[in-house]
Motif scaffolding. Structure first.
Motif, mmCIF file in Angstrom:
data_model
loop_
_atom_site.group_PDB
_atom_site.id
_atom_site.type_symbol
_atom_site.label_atom_id
_atom_site.label_comp_id
_atom_site.label_asym_id
_atom_site.label_seq_id
_atom_site.Cartn_x
_atom_site.Cartn_y
_atom_site.Cartn_z
ATOM 1 N N PRO A 1 0.838 -1.211 0.000
ATOM 2 C CA PRO A 1 0.000 0.000 0.000
ATOM 3 C C PRO A 1 0.872 1.259 0.000
ATOM 4 C CG PRO A 1 -0.104 -1.117 2.128
ATOM 5 C CD PRO A 1 0.689 -2.001 1.216
ATOM 6 N N PRO A 2 0.319 2.371 -0.512
ATOM 7 C CA PRO A 2 1.121 3.605 -0.617
ATOM 8 C C PRO A 2 1.762 4.044 0.696
ATOM 9 C CG PRO A 2 -0.941 3.852 -1.820
ATOM 10 C CD PRO A 2 -1.019 2.527 -1.112
ATOM 11 N N SER A 3 1.042 3.868 1.824
ATOM 12 C CA SER A 3 1.629 4.336 3.090
ATOM 13 C C SER A 3 2.865 3.522 3.452
ATOM 14 C CB SER A 3 0.594 4.271 4.219
ATOM 15 O OG SER A 3 0.095 2.961 4.355
ATOM 16 N N GLU A 4 2.814 2.206 3.190
ATOM 17 C CA GLU A 4 3.991 1.372 3.483
ATOM 18 C C GLU A 4 5.129 1.718 2.528
ATOM 19 O OE1 GLU A 4 3.354 -2.910 3.458
ATOM 20 O OE2 GLU A 4 5.522 -3.236 3.300
ATOM 21 N N PHE B 1 5.636 4.557 1.172
ATOM 22 C CA PHE B 1 6.148 5.863 1.599
ATOM 23 C C PHE B 1 7.160 5.692 2.728
ATOM 24 C CE2 PHE B 1 6.187 9.663 4.164
ATOM 25 C CZ PHE B 1 6.226 10.685 3.227
#
Lengths: 281, 90
Positions: A227-230, A232
């Protein structure tokens, strides 16, 4: 400095000075097809800690515009490695124009695949093998993200192969130009592979990031979306200058993780890794 | 006297929701915070009005399903945000 050379890697120019001829001669041979910069961005110095250390058990200290205090010197036989480490050091500590990601990258049809991970994840090996299979090598150590455009810029320095990866790359690139075997370095045996002529000639051409990969070598083949947060968080950890770039870094990285799909891949061997990358790209 | 809380001025924050998590870039410190619910919702509520802990809890309970509507836990979250500079205690 007594011996000096200049070289351009991607958008960055270096001036490398040395107390000894040998490391400069090796650089000039291995980087012979690279353009020379006008005004260099960074200086690298390879110097003796004491005057007699130029001759007596010669050992190479790494310095330049930026220096790490108390860094251990390398024996002169590993002077080429010292020069490469010196260039990486200046980039890691002083690069401000681009967001620096500790990643390898290859490009095909204008689309870049960025591969990041801890040391030993196989970034350099995968990049070298993909180059042998017709991809354009953009770099095996750093990818430079331009905060203004979001594009990835190449930094195709010599490919640094370690330990078992040396034989793997020699088998995959039998007509490649390899540097000397540097045995017993702090990271084991190292041998450099010169990027092919296409990588050098196209090094000024940026590419659009199309896929972020987080490879792990030595595990059963597996793949999962990240996922994008990971992505990031993992990319901030793999960037040496995210904090220094402040809001420009934040903008560049949020744009990257929001616009580019990310996958974590585990692979048991290099053939499996190559197959996974080519299936996803 | 019961403390009132207010979010840091909106021009000092960049809030980017990604997926389950949200990024908050704090311009004043240059620090990036990766936060989970209900922090973005708290910042939003405290951006509109200055609120006490109890008022904030009511506001959040009205708008969202709070799993744990505990004023003590919310006060701890608020203290963390004050410490980080994302919220002011008035």
């Amino acid at each position: 400095m007594r011996h000096v050379t200049h070289l351009t890697i991607g958008p960055v120019g270096f001036r490398i000075g040395s107390d000894w001829r040998a490391p400069i001669a090796q650089l000039e041979d291995l980087y012979r097809d690279y353009p020379k910069p006008g005004i260099p961005d960074f200086n690298v110095h390879l110097f003796a800690a004491r005057p007699w250390r130029k001759i007596l058990r010669p050992s190479v200290m790494i310095g330049g515009d930026y220096t790490i205090p108390d860094a251990a010197p390398l024996p002169l036989a590993q002077g080429l490695l010292a020069a490469e480490m010196g260039m990486n050091l200046q980039m890691a500590l002083a690069q401000r124009r681009y967001l620096l990601l500790h990643a390898s990258a290859v490009e095909r049809d204008g689309k870049a695949v960025l591969m990041t991970g801890i040391s030993g994840a196989g970034k350099s090996t995968l990049a070298a093998l993909l180059m042998a299979r017709g991809w354009r090598l953009m770099g095996d150590e750093f990818v430079l993200i331009d905060p203004a455009t979001g594009l990835a810029h190449a930094f195709p320095r010599l490919i640094s192969l370690k330990n078992q990866a040396i034989a793997v790359a020699q088998a995959a690139v039998p007509d490649g130009r390899f540097g000397p075997l540097l045995a017993g370095t702090p990271k084991g045996d190292i041998r450099h592979l010169v990027p092919d002529l296409r990588a050098i000639r196209k090094m000024a051409e940026p590419a659009e990031p199309a896929l972020l990969l987080f490879p792990r070598f030595g595990f059963d083949a597996a793949e999962r979306p990240v996922p994008p947060s990971e992505a990031f968080v993992r990319l901030t950890q793999s960037s040496t200058n995210y904090v220094h770039l402040a809001e420009r870094g934040f903008d560049a990285l949020t744009r990257l993780v929001q616009s580019v799909p990310a996958r974590a891949i585990d692979y048991p061997d290099t053939d499996g890794g190559i197959a996974l990358v080519e299936a996803l790209a | 006297m019961t403390a009132l809380y207010r979010a840091a001025a909106p021009e000092t924050l960049r809030i980017v929701p990604l997926d389950a998590l949200t990024l908050v870039y704090h311009r004043a410190s240059g620090v990036t915070h990766v936060v989970d619910a209900p922090v973005p919702e708290m910042l939003e509520a405290l951006d509109r009005d200055d609120l006490t802990v109890d008022q904030l809890l009511t506001r959040l309970s009205d708008s969202y399903d709070l799993l744990d509507a505990d004023p003590a836990a919310l006060a701890i979250r608020l203290d963390e945000l004050v410490e980080a500079g994302l919220v002011e205690r008035l």
